[in-house]
Scaffold this motif. Structure first.
Motif, PDB file in Angstrom:
ATOM      1  N   LYS A 257       0.833  -1.198   0.000  1.00  0.00           N
ATOM      2  CA  LYS A 257       0.000   0.000   0.000  1.00  0.00           C
ATOM      3  C   LYS A 257       0.871   1.253   0.000  1.00  0.00           C
ATOM      4  CE  LYS A 257      -4.566  -0.496   2.133  1.00  0.00           C
ATOM      5  NZ  LYS A 257      -5.257  -0.365   3.427  1.00  0.00           N
ATOM      6  N   LEU A 258       1.877   1.235   0.896  1.00  0.00           N
ATOM      7  CA  LEU A 258       2.796   2.362   1.001  1.00  0.00           C
ATOM      8  C   LEU A 258       3.491   2.601  -0.322  1.00  0.00           C
ATOM      9  CD1 LEU A 258       4.439   1.758   4.479  1.00  0.00           C
ATOM     10  CD2 LEU A 258       3.190   3.801   3.795  1.00  0.00           C
ATOM     11  N   GLY A 263       4.579   5.859  -4.792  1.00  0.00           N
ATOM     12  CA  GLY A 263       4.805   5.857  -6.231  1.00  0.00           C
ATOM     13  C   GLY A 263       4.080   6.997  -6.941  1.00  0.00           C
ATOM     14  N   GLN A 264       3.006   7.485  -6.321  1.00  0.00           N
ATOM     15  CA  GLN A 264       2.267   8.567  -6.958  1.00  0.00           C
ATOM     16  C   GLN A 264       2.970   9.908  -6.827  1.00  0.00           C
ATOM     17  OE1 GLN A 264      -1.432   8.218  -4.946  1.00  0.00           O
ATOM     18  NE2 GLN A 264      -1.951   6.287  -5.971  1.00  0.00           N
ATOM     19  N   ASN A 265       3.888   9.995  -5.859  1.00  0.00           N
ATOM     20  CA  ASN A 265       4.561  11.266  -5.616  1.00  0.00           C
ATOM     21  C   ASN A 265       6.044  11.225  -5.949  1.00  0.00           C
ATOM     22  OD1 ASN A 265       2.330  12.833  -4.432  1.00  0.00           O
ATOM     23  ND2 ASN A 265       2.366  11.143  -2.965  1.00  0.00           N
ATOM     24  N   VAL A 282      11.487   7.333   1.159  1.00  0.00           N
ATOM     25  CA  VAL A 282      10.692   8.447   1.666  1.00  0.00           C
ATOM     26  C   VAL A 282      11.391   9.015   2.885  1.00  0.00           C
ATOM     27  CG1 VAL A 282       8.472   9.169   2.575  1.00  0.00           C
ATOM     28  CG2 VAL A 282       8.585   7.358   0.848  1.00  0.00           C
ATOM     29  N   ARG A 283      11.826  10.256   2.795  1.00  0.00           N
ATOM     30  CA  ARG A 283      12.477  10.900   3.940  1.00  0.00           C
ATOM     31  C   ARG A 283      11.477  11.063   5.071  1.00  0.00           C
ATOM     32  NH1 ARG A 283      17.628  10.711   3.336  1.00  0.00           N
ATOM     33  NH2 ARG A 283      18.290  11.081   1.224  1.00  0.00           N
ATOM     34  N   SER A 284      11.943  10.975   6.267  1.00  0.00           N
ATOM     35  CA  SER A 284      11.003  11.037   7.393  1.00  0.00           C
ATOM     36  C   SER A 284      10.312  12.398   7.462  1.00  0.00           C
ATOM     37  CB  SER A 284      11.727  10.736   8.703  1.00  0.00           C
ATOM     38  OG  SER A 284      12.762  11.665   8.904  1.00  0.00           O
ATOM     39  N   GLU A 285      10.985  13.433   6.942  1.00  0.00           N
ATOM     40  CA  GLU A 285      10.345  14.754   7.009  1.00  0.00           C
ATOM     41  C   GLU A 285       9.347  14.969   5.862  1.00  0.00           C
ATOM     42  OE1 GLU A 285      13.570  14.236   6.410  1.00  0.00           O
ATOM     43  OE2 GLU A 285      14.400  15.633   4.943  1.00  0.00           O
ATOM     44  N   ASP A 286       9.288  14.034   4.918  1.00  0.00           N
ATOM     45  CA  ASP A 286       8.368  14.190   3.791  1.00  0.00           C
ATOM     46  C   ASP A 286       7.036  13.493   4.012  1.00  0.00           C
ATOM     47  OD1 ASP A 286      10.140  15.742   2.434  1.00  0.00           O
ATOM     48  OD2 ASP A 286      11.022  14.090   1.297  1.00  0.00           O
ATOM     49  N   ILE A 287       6.748  13.169   5.250  1.00  0.00           N
ATOM     50  CA  ILE A 287       5.469  12.523   5.557  1.00  0.00           C
ATOM     51  C   ILE A 287       4.659  13.466   6.420  1.00  0.00           C
ATOM     52  CG2 ILE A 287       4.370  10.569   6.733  1.00  0.00           C
ATOM     53  CD1 ILE A 287       6.915   8.991   6.053  1.00  0.00           C
ATOM     54  N   PHE A 339      -1.836   9.471   7.527  1.00  0.00           N
ATOM     55  CA  PHE A 339      -0.702  10.224   7.012  1.00  0.00           C
ATOM     56  C   PHE A 339      -0.706  10.196   5.493  1.00  0.00           C
ATOM     57  CE2 PHE A 339       1.529   6.465   5.796  1.00  0.00           C
ATOM     58  CZ  PHE A 339       1.124   5.519   6.714  1.00  0.00           C
ATOM     59  N   SER A 340       0.031  11.140   4.942  1.00  0.00           N
ATOM     60  CA  SER A 340       0.187  11.120   3.490  1.00  0.00           C
ATOM     61  C   SER A 340       1.653  11.352   3.141  1.00  0.00           C
ATOM     62  CB  SER A 340      -0.688  12.205   2.857  1.00  0.00           C
ATOM     63  OG  SER A 340      -0.463  13.425   3.533  1.00  0.00           O
ATOM     64  N   ILE A 341       2.080  10.761   2.047  1.00  0.00           N
ATOM     65  CA  ILE A 341       3.471  10.866   1.619  1.00  0.00           C
ATOM     66  C   ILE A 341       3.572  11.984   0.593  1.00  0.00           C
ATOM     67  CG2 ILE A 341       5.328   9.695   0.365  1.00  0.00           C
ATOM     68  CD1 ILE A 341       4.274   7.080   1.646  1.00  0.00           C
ATOM     69  N   MET A 342       4.396  13.002   0.908  1.00  0.00           N
ATOM     70  CA  MET A 342       4.488  14.174   0.059  1.00  0.00           C
ATOM     71  C   MET A 342       5.435  13.960  -1.116  1.00  0.00           C
ATOM     72  SD  MET A 342       2.633  15.883   2.098  1.00  0.00           S
ATOM     73  CE  MET A 342       2.655  17.469   1.298  1.00  0.00           C
ATOM     74  N   ARG A 343       6.500  13.207  -0.858  1.00  0.00           N
ATOM     75  CA  ARG A 343       7.574  13.168  -1.843  1.00  0.00           C
ATOM     76  C   ARG A 343       8.310  11.837  -1.684  1.00  0.00           C
ATOM     77  NH1 ARG A 343      10.333  17.596  -0.128  1.00  0.00           N
ATOM     78  NH2 ARG A 343       9.105  19.085  -1.305  1.00  0.00           N
ATOM     79  N   ALA A 344       8.700  11.236  -2.769  1.00  0.00           N
ATOM     80  CA  ALA A 344       9.474   9.991  -2.692  1.00  0.00           C
ATOM     81  C   ALA A 344      10.459   9.939  -3.849  1.00  0.00           C
ATOM     82  CB  ALA A 344       8.550   8.783  -2.745  1.00  0.00           C
ATOM     83  N   THR A 345      11.559   9.225  -3.632  1.00  0.00           N
ATOM     84  CA  THR A 345      12.528   9.018  -4.710  1.00  0.00           C
ATOM     85  C   THR A 345      12.678   7.534  -4.931  1.00  0.00           C
ATOM     86  OG1 THR A 345      14.022   9.701  -2.966  1.00  0.00           O
ATOM     87  CG2 THR A 345      14.164  10.899  -5.022  1.00  0.00           C
ATOM     88  N   CYS A 346      13.134   7.221  -6.118  1.00  0.00           N
ATOM     89  CA  CYS A 346      13.274   5.816  -6.416  1.00  0.00           C
ATOM     90  C   CYS A 346      14.741   5.494  -6.655  1.00  0.00           C
ATOM     91  CB  CYS A 346      12.367   5.520  -7.611  1.00  0.00           C
ATOM     92  SG  CYS A 346      13.074   4.690  -8.964  1.00  0.00           S
ATOM     93  N   VAL A 347      15.237   4.439  -6.006  1.00  0.00           N
ATOM     94  CA  VAL A 347      16.671   4.096  -6.095  1.00  0.00           C
ATOM     95  C   VAL A 347      16.821   2.635  -6.478  1.00  0.00           C
ATOM     96  CG1 VAL A 347      17.280   5.775  -4.326  1.00  0.00           C
ATOM     97  CG2 VAL A 347      16.882   3.406  -3.681  1.00  0.00           C
TER      98      VAL A 347
END
Lengths: 352, 564
Positions: A257-258, A263-265, A282-287, A339-347
């Protein structure tokens, strides 16, 4: 044009490749940090630059001059390179006082005594240790020893200054003060600095550019912001700051789910579904936390007040999510939050 | 450019090789060659003949006197180890862990006991408890005893050697107690153990490695003792191995002398190796670098008995012998009435000016000692440099060869030197050089050990910092390495010099007319009974010089690092 250029450097100790075919460019007037866990080969690399260790392969050029090259069988001794270094434990000579320590490089270059006095005086002013000439190293505090070591390194106006874990032994406040001091001196003298450390926080607060090193190789090189925002691999993501790593696991519905939500952000690329070598960071500050029910909810299990921020750990079924929130947020352990995830990066995953 | 670098690297390598070769050659000549000649001779191999056999050992063992002397050696070594261990260990615990008052004075007294050479201590005890000694005279006058106490026995040797060696135990165990982590003891108390239980189940086991290694050292030192064994044992016909070797050599019974030397070397070498192993094991004990002050155990109602006991023991071991020596050195003639008109400075005038042999002996001891100490200091520092800073294959062998003389008793060294330097091509017998060379061999371990500690403690980064600052390799050795190890070189020099001042077996067996030393003088004066007052004056001089030397070590032998 690079100021210092390392090409294909390798070094082995007892069949272990400590530095493995490493190439790196450093530009004039920048503070460049090399960061990595202990044993990653960063100190060996620094010693190869200084000439204290001979590389098994590769070459090193400084300001257009070849310093060492295995192929051409050239090796300039450390004393001829005009490179200075501040060592981890400062390496002040116990039998010389402050003046003797700082004046030693000048003495070797046969400066006259009055000239030595003048230069040492200027350096002591630069590191703010006026009037300490007669003290011996054991009579100085850690911070003062550090400044003496710095002054000694700057005595001959080196082409490049190497810092080998030089700030690691200082306590938090002193470390901050010395970081600012080094930055000030670097700006004043337009120095080129290579700073080696295992502490990414320290590297981020001092450097212009940074290289992440692991197992003898450079994993990523870039500006601080680049590396922090766009980590290229799982290792870099884990190493830089507090992040949540989310893998697409079929058997863990919460994580799935996460993964979908993150993935949308995505700010780079596009999450291809169920590709195992791809990990979302997902950085902890981006949630962002909010009360009540939403798309995703979890239970707060720990709360850690840290002055300017509060660190929470949130349990979503089997997954523990690290969240950093403002200090005015007021959730308590046991509470359900959404909660919502504002920003994520893919590695890339490391084992791929 | 390329050629330049190549030649530089070559220069350093060939320079390494040259230095290593030279030092190895000197070590072979000074240390290994004499011992090899001794062992080969005892096995029947020499320049003149080559018939390998154990016949010399067979003969030695079939002589009941050899068996007795081995038994006696082991008896006194065991006795001294137990007695010095209990005395030194007990005092170490009392002074570092209890609230015993007067600690500073007690430490000074123990230090003074340490600086009195064993032979001189024996002389003091003879002056006290000999047939005509102060103690026996006073006791007889007041009719406390009928028969005088007899000190000329194996037990006499044990008491004197134990008094001489207990300060070593004290110093070693004090520092072990100081280093061991106090919090471990506190944890034991918190876990419910009482003070005694904590002492026996935590404190003692923690310093057990130190106890073991100092015990072995005391054992070995006692086996090697010569002066005391001669002056106390010989009058009553009690031989130990060292004195047996001495009288065999005096009686020109070379086969017996070499076979006994072989036996003593074997015993001593075994204990030395055990001692070294125990030292290596020591590294694994948990030590605490932060200095914590232990909670001192209150002695309570035991305070007064314990203080008076300690004061009494230390008076007997230190103050009375020292007082006796000083007192006797001002006497006109040994055995005279103890009245004011019999006091004089004539003995001091004699040893400094009038008595030609005494003046010469003092001069010789100082010259030989200073010469040997200087040679050993340079050689020792070079050995340490080679073993730590070069990549020569044989560097550890070189270091081992230089510290090996610690395992060789002076008596054995003297026999070896006699055999090695009596014939051409190295005919040094009957010259001062034979004494100096043997001193060098005996001093080398001090020079090596004192410097080695500092060199190993020294962070190689200090040299790198010099290289980075623009110094060449040689310059960094000269400016950084040498000054850092200098305190060790100085300490080694002083210790070597002091050893030469108080040493007896080497010079007594190797001297010739003109090369007498203080040791020879003191040893020989004993035979013409009248000399006790002159010996006392010499003894006071030696003790004074030793105190000065140790104060100098305290003052200049410390590196600046220790201040931090």
């Amino acid at each position: 044009m690079a100021y210092a250029q390392l090409s294909n450097i390798s070094k082995e100790y007892q069949q272990v490749k400590v530095v493995n075919d490493l190439s790196l460019n450093i530009y004039q007037g920048e503070i460049f940090a090399i960061v990595g866990p202990s044993g990653c080969g960063k100190t060996t690399l620094l010693q190869i630059i200084a000439g204290l260790v001979k590389a098994d392969a590769g070459s090193f050029t400084l300001a257009g001059k070849l310093m060492s090259s295995v192929d051409e069988n050239i090796y300039i001794n450390p004393e001829k390179r005009s490179i200075a270094m501040v060592f981890q434990d400062y390496a002040l000579w116990p039998h010389y006082n402050v003046f003797g320590n700082i004046a030693y490089p000048l003495k070797i270059k046969k400066y006259s005594h009055s000239k030595q006095k003048q230069v040492v005086g200027e350096l002591l002013e630069l590191v703010r240790l006026q009037g300490m000439e007669r003290r011996y190293p054991h009579e100085l505090s850690g911070g003062e020893q550090q400044r003496v070591a710095l002054a000694r390194a700057l005595a001959l106006k080196p082409m490049i200054l190497l810092l080998d874990e030089s700030l690691s032994n200082l306590d938090a406040n002193l470390k901050k003060e010395m970081q600012e001091e080094i930055k000030r001196i670097q700006r004043d003298l337009l120095l080129t600095v290579i700073h080696v450390t295992h502490d990414q926080q320290e590297a981020m607060s001092i450097a212009d550019r940074i290289a992440i090193m692991n197992q003898g190789e450079l994993v990523q090189v870039g500006t601080i912001e680049e590396v922090y925002r766009f980590p290229r691999t799982e290792f870099v993501a884990r190493f830089m700051g507090d992040s949540n790593l989310i893998c697409p696991k079929q058997d863990n519905p919460a994580e799935m789910k996460l993964w979908k939500m993150a993935g949308q952000n995505l700010i780079n690329g596009k999450a291809r579904e169920f590709e195992s070598e791809q990990i979302l960071v997902v950085r902890s500050e981006d949630i962002k936390l909010s009360e009540g029910s939403g798309h995703l909810t979890g239970q707060i299990i720990t709360k850690n007040f840290n002055g300017s921020v509060i660190n929470y750990k949130i349990k979503i079924n089997d997954y523990i999510l690290k969240v950093q929130a403002m200090a005015d947020s007021c959730y308590e352990p046991g509470q359900e939050v959404s909660f919502s995830i504002m920003r994520a990066t893919c590695v890339c995953a490391d084992n791929s | 450019m390329l050629d330049l670098i190549k030649t530089k690297e070559c220069k350093f390598n060939s320079w390494q090789l040259l230095m290593g070769g030279l030092v190895a050659l000197i070590l072979i000549l000074v240390v290994l060659y004499p011992l090899a000649v001794l062992l080969l001779y005892s096995l029947g191999v020499s320049v003149h003949s080559f018939d390998f056999s154990l016949v010399k050992y067979w003969d030695a063992f079939s002589d009941i006197k050899t068996i007795i002397s081995i038994k006696n050696t082991l008896y006194i070594a065991t006795g001294v180890t137990l007695m010095a261990g209990l005395l030194g260990g007990g005092l170490a615990w009392l002074i570092s862990r209890t609230d015993l008052p007067g600690k500073r004075i007690f430490r000074v007294l123990i230090f003074l006991a340490f600086v009195i050479p064993s032979y001189i201590l024996a002389v003091a005890w003879i002056e006290l408890f000999g047939r005509n000694g102060f103690f026996n005279r006073i006791m007889k006058e007041w009719h406390f005893i009928d028969e005088p106490i007899n000190i000329y026995s194996l037990e006499g040797i044990i008491i004197i050697m134990a008094i001489h060696l207990f300060p070593l135990v004290f110093m070693s165990l004090s520092s072990a107690l100081k280093m061991s982590d106090i919090s471990l003891e506190k944890a034991s108390r918190l876990a419910g153990a009482g003070r005694l239980r904590t002492l026996l189940s935590i404190t003692v086991p923690l310093i057990m490695p130190s106890i073991l290694s100092i015990g072995l050292l005391v054992f070995q030192q006692t086996m090697a003792c010569f002066g005391v064994a001669a002056v106390i044992g010989l009058p009553s016909g009690k031989y130990i191995l060292t004195t047996r070797i001495y009288s065999a050599l005096n009686g020109l019974d070379l086969p017996m002398a070499t076979a006994s030397s072989g036996i003593l070397l074997l015993c001593s070498g075994l204990v030395f190796i055990l001692h070294n192993i125990s030292l290596r094991k020591k590294r694994y004990i948990h030590v605490n670098s932060r200095s914590q002050t232990p909670e001192l155990i209150p002695l309570g109602r035991w305070k007064i008995p314990v203080v008076s006991g300690v004061a009494g023991i230390l008076t007997l071991t230190t103050l009375i012998p020292l007082g006796t020596l000083i007192f006797s050195s001002f006497l006109k003639k040994w055995g005279m009435e103890l009245s004011l008109e019999n006091f004089t400075l004539i003995n001091y005038r004699a040893i400094f000016m009038e008595q030609a042999t005494a003046v010469r002996a003092i001069r010789n001891s100082i010259c030989f000692g200073a010469g040997a100490a200087s040679i050993a200091a340079v050689l020792g520092a070079t050995v340490v440099f080679i073993s730590n800073k070069t990549r020569l294959k044989s560097r550890k062998a070189i270091e081992f060869a230089a510290t090996w003389p610690l395992a060789v008793p002076g008596t054995v060294m003297a026999v070896a030197a006699t055999l090695a330097w009596i014939n051409p091509p190295f005919k040094l017998y009957a010259t001062p050089w034979i004494i100096i060379i043997t001193y060098v061999a005996a001093c080398l371990p001090f020079a090596v050990r004192n410097v080695n500690g500092l060199m190993q403690e020294m962070d190689p980064v200090l040299e790198n910092a010099a290289r980075i600052s623009g110094a060449s390799r040689f310059q960094s050795y000269q400016d950084i390495t040498l000054p850092v190890i200098m305190p060790g070189i100085r300490t080694g020099w002083i210790m070597s010099f002091l050893m030469a001042l108080r040493e007896i077996p080497i010079s007594i067996m190797l001297y010739s007319v003109g090369s007498e030393t203080i040791g020879v003088l003191m040893f020989n004066m004993r035979s013409d009974s009248g000399g006790l007052e002159t010996i006392s004056a010499l003894a006071v001089l030696v003790i004074l010089l030793t105190v000065i030397g140790n104060v100098l070590i305290e003052k200049f032998g410390k590196s600046r690092m220790e201040g931090s």
